[in-house]
Design a protein around this motif. Structure first.
Motif: not given
Length: 197
Positions: A125-149
């Motif tokens: 995904y070129s853009l990931v929007l998280v509808d709330g507050a998180i303490e960190h970006v887990p590795a699984t979430m980071a994998k959802l973002v495209a290079e440069g996303g």
């Protein structure tokens, strides 16, 4: 004598939200104001909360989720600057409102829950929007973002919530905290507890 119950004027409430919450906080981008002036927030909250859908606060949803205050969504869209080429992933806080805001602005939108984000294998995904507050970006979430996303989210740091943004470069995806604002915490993304001496 019978009294008639008057229906709230949601159109006026949307205009008041834009004028008194978004514009006064520096959110003046035309596309943001148009989307937030068009999408009916009252359709995304429980019946009992419809009358307060445009107040400057988060609303608890059935099932434990939250609809963040309007300023968070306005500032998030302004920071994200979604384009017609973007493929977007919304990690939903339970309302579906953010998806409705962004959908007409982009190429495609997929919406998943926090639990689904934690168990996802990969995305592009070129853009990931998280509808709330998180303490960190887990590795699984980071994998959802495209290079440069990009990712735009709420971030919890030492009990303070802020709007935050990041861009993926290689395997790295660090968040840059921006404006402090009240954002409902998404507990699924709390850092694992560790203890120290």
């Amino acid at each position: 004598m019978q009294t008639t119950k008057t229906r709230p004027d949601y159109t006026a409430a949307r205009k008041a939200m834009i004028d008194s919450q978004l514009r006064t906080s520096g959110v003046n981008e035309a596309f943001v104001l148009e989307r937030m002036g068009t999408v009916p927030r009252e359709d995304f909250v429980p019946e009992a909360a419809k009358g307060t859908a445009y107040m400057d606060r988060a609303i608890r949803l059935e099932g434990g989720g939250s609809l963040p205050a309007p300023l968070f969504h306005g500032a998030m869209l302004a920071e994200a600057r979604p384009t017609a080429e973007d493929t977007v992933l919304v990690i939903d806080g339970g309302s579906g409102y953010l998806t409705a805001l962004v959908e007409p602005l982009v190429s495609s939108v997929k919406t998943i829950s926090a639990a689904e984000a934690l168990s996802a294998k990969k995305g592009n995904y070129s853009l990931v929007l998280v509808d709330g507050a998180i303490e960190h970006v887990p590795a699984t979430m980071a994998k959802l973002v495209a290079e440069g996303g990009r990712i735009v989210t709420g971030l919890v740091e030492r009990g303070v919530t802020r709007l935050a943004t990041g861009r993926k470069s290689g395997k790295a995806l660090a968040l840059l905290p921006l404006a402090e604002m009240g954002v409902p915490r998404m507990g699924a993304f709390d850092k694992p507890e560790s203890w120290s001496f």
